[in-house]
Design a protein around this motif. Sequence first.
Motif, PDB file in Angstrom:
ATOM      1  N   THR A 142       4.024  -0.704   3.619  1.00 37.40           N
ATOM      2  CA  THR A 142       3.434   0.603   3.368  1.00 37.40           C
ATOM      3  C   THR A 142       4.546   1.626   3.318  1.00 37.40           C
ATOM      4  O   THR A 142       4.945   2.193   4.320  1.00 37.40           O
ATOM      5  CB  THR A 142       2.490   1.003   4.506  1.00 37.40           C
TER       6      THR A 142
ATOM      7  N   THR B 143      -3.086   3.403  -4.481  1.00 44.66           N
ATOM      8  CA  THR B 143      -3.595   4.506  -3.673  1.00 44.66           C
ATOM      9  C   THR B 143      -3.147   5.820  -4.271  1.00 44.66           C
ATOM     10  O   THR B 143      -3.573   6.874  -3.882  1.00 44.66           O
ATOM     11  CB  THR B 143      -3.055   4.434  -2.240  1.00 44.66           C
ATOM     12  N   ASN B 144      -2.247   5.737  -5.178  1.00 44.59           N
ATOM     13  CA  ASN B 144      -1.638   6.918  -5.752  1.00 44.59           C
ATOM     14  C   ASN B 144      -1.324   6.551  -7.196  1.00 44.59           C
ATOM     15  O   ASN B 144      -1.659   5.473  -7.658  1.00 44.59           O
ATOM     16  CB  ASN B 144      -0.348   7.207  -4.970  1.00 44.59           C
TER      17      ASN B 144
ATOM     18  N   PRO C  94      -4.556   8.472  -7.932  1.00 43.35           N
ATOM     19  CA  PRO C  94      -4.764   7.134  -8.452  1.00 43.35           C
ATOM     20  C   PRO C  94      -5.641   7.248  -9.689  1.00 43.35           C
ATOM     21  O   PRO C  94      -6.396   8.216  -9.840  1.00 43.35           O
ATOM     22  CB  PRO C  94      -5.487   6.406  -7.321  1.00 43.35           C
TER      23      PRO C  94
ATOM     24  N   ILE D 142       0.863  -1.179   0.000  1.00 34.24           N
ATOM     25  CA  ILE D 142       0.000   0.000   0.000  1.00 34.24           C
ATOM     26  C   ILE D 142       0.900   1.231   0.000  1.00 34.24           C
ATOM     27  O   ILE D 142       1.316   1.703   1.058  1.00 34.24           O
ATOM     28  CB  ILE D 142      -0.906   0.020   1.245  1.00 34.24           C
TER      29      ILE D 142
ATOM     30  N   ASP E 154      -8.929   5.008   5.672  1.00 32.17           N
ATOM     31  CA  ASP E 154     -10.168   4.996   4.909  1.00 32.17           C
ATOM     32  C   ASP E 154     -10.871   3.650   5.043  1.00 32.17           C
ATOM     33  O   ASP E 154     -10.289   2.612   4.766  1.00 32.17           O
ATOM     34  CB  ASP E 154      -9.855   5.281   3.436  1.00 32.17           C
TER      35      ASP E 154
ATOM     36  N   TYR F  17       1.230   4.308   0.380  1.00 30.11           N
ATOM     37  CA  TYR F  17       0.514   5.519   0.729  1.00 30.11           C
ATOM     38  C   TYR F  17       1.469   6.648   1.041  1.00 30.11           C
ATOM     39  O   TYR F  17       2.559   6.453   1.541  1.00 30.11           O
ATOM     40  CB  TYR F  17      -0.469   5.313   1.862  1.00 30.11           C
TER      41      TYR F  17
ATOM     42  N   LEU G 112     -10.539   1.167   2.221  1.00 29.37           N
ATOM     43  CA  LEU G 112      -9.288   0.418   2.148  1.00 29.37           C
ATOM     44  C   LEU G 112      -9.337  -0.792   3.082  1.00 29.37           C
ATOM     45  O   LEU G 112      -8.844  -1.866   2.770  1.00 29.37           O
ATOM     46  CB  LEU G 112      -8.125   1.334   2.529  1.00 29.37           C
TER      47      LEU G 112
ATOM     48  N   LEU H  25      -5.063   7.926   4.049  1.00 23.86           N
ATOM     49  CA  LEU H  25      -5.456   6.828   3.177  1.00 23.86           C
ATOM     50  C   LEU H  25      -5.635   5.555   3.964  1.00 23.86           C
ATOM     51  O   LEU H  25      -6.566   4.790   3.755  1.00 23.86           O
ATOM     52  CB  LEU H  25      -4.383   6.598   2.111  1.00 23.86           C
TER      53      LEU H  25
ATOM     54  N   TRP I 163      -4.028  13.411  -4.535  1.00 20.76           N
ATOM     55  CA  TRP I 163      -3.443  12.132  -4.927  1.00 20.76           C
ATOM     56  C   TRP I 163      -4.115  11.713  -6.208  1.00 20.76           C
ATOM     57  O   TRP I 163      -5.296  11.936  -6.397  1.00 20.76           O
ATOM     58  CB  TRP I 163      -3.658  11.056  -3.855  1.00 20.76           C
TER      59      TRP I 163
END
Lengths: 338, 338
Positions: A101, A129-130, A192, A66, A76, A68, A79, A73, A190
């Motif tokens: 992460t 996530t991005n 994504p 992940i 969330d 992030y 997620l 994030l 961000w």
Amino acid sequence: MPTIDDIARIAQVSPATVSKVVNNRPYVSAETRARVERVIAETGFVPSQRARGLSRKRSSILGLIIPYTSDQLFLDPHLLELMRGIEAVANEHDYNLLLSTAREAVDAASACVRMLRSDMIDGAIIVETNDVQPFAAALAAESSPWVVVGYAQQSATPAVHADDYGGALQATRHLLRLGHRRIGVISSVWRPFAIEERERGIRDALSEAGVALDQDLMALGDFSIESGGHAGRALLEGGSPPTAIFALNDRMALGLIRAAADHGLRVPDDLSVVGFDDISLATLLTPALTTVSQPGFALGTAAASALFQLLDGAPLAPPAALPTDLIVRGSTGQPRDL
Amino acid sequence: MPTIDDIARIAQVSPATVSKVVNNRPYVSAETRARVERVIAETGFVPSQRARGLSRKRSSILGLIIPYTSDQLFLDPHLLELMRGIEAVANEHDYNLLLSTAREAVDAASACVRMLRSDMIDGAIIVETNDVQPFAAALAAESSPWVVVGYAQQSATPAVHADDYGGALQATRHLLRLGHRRIGVISSVWRPFAIEERERGIRDALSEAGVALDQDLMALGDFSIESGGHAGRALLEGGSPPTAIFALNDRMALGLIRAAADHGLRVPDDLSVVGFDDISLATLLTPALTTVSQPGFALGTAAASALFQLLDGAPLAPPAALPTDLIVRGSTGQPRDL
DNA sequence: CTGAAAGCGCTTACAG
DNA sequence: CTGAAAGCGCTTACAG
């Protein structure tokens, strides 16, 4: 901690035989098997995963990557639903999940690659996530299989994602149908690809109705509640404020509703609000939030299942899009001036 | 994937020398080091963690054991804050986190023990989401160090927890001070020791004020929003309903507030509500939730730091209690009949 | 400063 | 059905 040699010695057999018993393989007499099993039970022997992994060349561990850049994030609920889905399937296959992460974008790329390249894991699920483009190329070269929860921009990448475009399209049409023409958007810093898709859905719905997306009605947040408040205030304090705002996730929508209240605006009478995700708290506010539901748990199980298929040598399945759904609740209504 | 032998051959040195370079050890000439490093960069060599783990006898992986019986637990923002804290410290030490979330209580015990006994992880953090007593004994016998986020009921167990007793004491005193006498409690069917402590805080505060805890004013939930609603309805529909309700987590408090609204009760005019956790959504409702803040992130960092100290051979630190704090917001006020 | 050799604890053909 | 031996890819004394 006893080793397989200890067990072999005590049970008076060879390590190879102990191995067969441990792995439930045939060609061990019932008597021998029973004796070995008894010794294992007595000693509490658990095979070394390290050694087993080294010779078998697999670890029974899945990487969950992940990348992030924001703590928000990770908080969330969407997620988390995703993680639950992944975890459920991993459990079924007796796999554990190794969480990775990485903080910085650059680190994220190298951490992903390092994890895939090191033999810690048998495969990975990467949550987009991005913007994952920067290291997609690097990942493509790796030998471990991996699946993206998000969008495959290289056709050879297995990916699962929600129908972000369709969800945003529906939600925007809903606002247009109610009579809104000045529709604000709280998008994200961000990027994504899901966010691009949602924006595309909004633009298409607007242009169907002959409405242009006014850049002044576009604000950015970071998916957090607070950022939704900030972005909302910016939009509401502009020259000619919108009559409806579509926040691209629920948490920002909740922050926005709070900001609207601070401005003396009532939802939906003075301002309609739509979110995205359908987190469980969406129903708690008064009025409850109109939002686009995203199948988080199903996305997780789909991604994990795809990865296990890949591990089993199955051919690459085409990217799957799971349906989203507009859930109309109380936070949207006709604009005041109708 | 190149191995250390490949690198050695290409760089024309021995594997032992490559090992020294990879691990930044001295006794390698600058020239040799440079050559080896170049080959490593060119080949993208990443050492096998399995092999390294086997000979070094450590894996650089920490187990994060969350023996949940309910999906709801995993969705609790407080648990996530905790995970973030653990993750932050693990990252600093270049450790990854291996997630283990066993479903059944029995499985949980054996899964914990198996994970600790197998050499997959160097140590574990066990989150006391439920009563961990059933397998505490089994764990105590294991060689891998572990830390409990929760209460150590065996004195030799390292543990960190929030001051649940003090938080509940404060919150209950706050209600009493406002004039409440019929105080309901929404507790939990799951019995981590933290819940016992919160209940003890409530009982002590009540008895200070000469009020007995009425069993009819006690209802149980499972930490979910929905269960807070159910439990709340049960309390509100009873013979002589409470003027205030203390829900032992925020999510149940939010469900309760919703249920109160459905009953035509206004908060805090008709009913005062207190929660526990101080999740970020507690401030979003109108009125905002009075609650006991729990230092989730700090609990996570404290637990992980304690574990790393144990790994470094430090003596066992006494169980640490981190302070909780009553945050008075709008959901509590004087009872109607004052 | 450099490298040969043994060892970590399993599994896997292979021979018996 | 059973076991001896090699091998997985590193690290670690130890000798040079």
